[in-house]
Write a protein that holds these residues in place. Structure first.
Motif, PDB file in Angstrom:
ATOM      1  N   ALA A  16       0.897  -1.341   0.004  1.00  0.00           N
ATOM      2  CA  ALA A  16       0.062  -0.246  -0.066  1.00  0.00           C
ATOM      3  C   ALA A  16       0.710   1.473  -0.006  1.00  0.00           C
ATOM      4  O   ALA A  16       0.595   2.251  -0.748  1.00  0.00           O
ATOM      5  N   ALA A  17       2.108   1.042   0.918  1.00  0.00           N
ATOM      6  CA  ALA A  17       2.780   2.401   0.864  1.00  0.00           C
ATOM      7  C   ALA A  17       3.486   2.752  -0.540  1.00  0.00           C
ATOM      8  O   ALA A  17       3.676   3.811  -0.929  1.00  0.00           O
ATOM      9  N   GLN A  18       4.077   1.416  -1.073  1.00  0.00           N
ATOM     10  CA  GLN A  18       4.496   1.875  -2.406  1.00  0.00           C
ATOM     11  C   GLN A  18       3.699   2.299  -3.568  1.00  0.00           C
ATOM     12  O   GLN A  18       4.058   2.978  -4.409  1.00  0.00           O
ATOM     13  N   GLN A  19       2.400   1.751  -3.364  1.00  0.00           N
ATOM     14  CA  GLN A  19       1.385   2.121  -4.383  1.00  0.00           C
ATOM     15  C   GLN A  19       1.036   3.744  -4.327  1.00  0.00           C
ATOM     16  O   GLN A  19       0.896   4.465  -5.250  1.00  0.00           O
ATOM     17  N   ARG A  20       1.094   4.001  -3.012  1.00  0.00           N
ATOM     18  CA  ARG A  20       0.753   5.682  -2.842  1.00  0.00           C
ATOM     19  C   ARG A  20       2.127   6.211  -3.510  1.00  0.00           C
ATOM     20  O   ARG A  20       1.672   7.498  -4.020  1.00  0.00           O
TER      21      ARG A  20
END
Length: 235
Positions: A16-20
């Motif tokens: 999720a953090a990488q996608q953000r």
């Protein structure tokens, strides 16, 4: 599995953090009519596991920034990527990235996200840019599902365009370094080669202004015209 599912491109497994972070990357800017000196350029060099455009991988990224007519040493990027199952070619004898360095490298997803955040919306420069552009495009697509769309100019074309008197159109970076008597220390290392390319580009930007090429857009257009003439019969 349906035919549609089989044809669909597999998405990389980002958390999720990488996608953000991916979604927050700025969109690339087109080359405009702003002053050539004011443009922020990112000069990049890659070290790879070999020269095969479809099979080999990016092992290391080095980049420096040209801004306000100078190399900004406060803006430099260097990262070795972790590659678990990379088969090294004899090029390791040139760039020196052995198995231990690659095993200790950064997660490719994080490294590539860091690099694109460093690039921002700026155009890219490289010497023999088509190779670096293709390899970087593949790495970003495979690891992030990201399609590189930044302007990417080739210093190996810009040099003979602006310095026809040199008569070394098919020259390598070392030839241009020698031609301009640049004092370059280390070579064949991503960040060192990026810096050498940036130092060459500073000379070329000065030549561009002397030839009344006053904006990034004008430089890009002059380069396109030169390449069209070069490809014409009888050039």
């Amino acid at each position: 599995m349906s035919l549609f599912d089989w044809l669909r491109t597999k998405k990389p497994g980002l958390d999720a953090a990488q996608q953000r972070r991916l979604e927050q990357l700025p969109k690339p800017a087109v080359l405009g009519d702003n002053a050539l000196r004011s443009q922020r350029w990112v000069v990049v060099d890659l070290e790879t596991s070999g020269l095969n455009l479809n099979r080999d991988q990016v092992l290391s990224i080095g980049a420096v920034v040209i801004e306000d007519g100078a190399v900004d040493f406060a803006q430099m990027f260097e990262r070795t990527l972790h590659r678990a199952e990379t088969k090294l070619s004899p090029s390791v004898l040139i760039h020196g990235l052995g198995p231990s360095a690659i095993a200790a490298g950064s997660n490719p997803v994080e490294a590539l996200l860091d690099f694109m955040a460093f690039v921002g919306d700026s155009p890219l420069l490289a010497f023999h840019a088509p190779f670096d552009q293709h390899m970087l495009y593949r790495a970003l697509k495979d690891s992030l599902g990201y399609r590189l769309a930044h302007p990417f100019l080739d210093v190996a074309d810009i040099a003979p365009l602006l310095c026809p008197e040199a008569n070394i159109r098919e020259a390598g970076l070392d030839d241009w370094i020698s031609h301009f008597k640049l004092q370059v220390g280390e070579r064949h290392h991503a960040s060192a080669d990026a810096l050498a390319t940036a130092e060459l580009m500073l000379i070329l930007l000065s030549r561009a202004r002397q030839q009344h090429i006053d904006s990034p857009q004008a430089l890009q257009e002059r380069l396109r015209q030169w390449k069209r003439r070069k490809q014409a019969p009888g050039f």
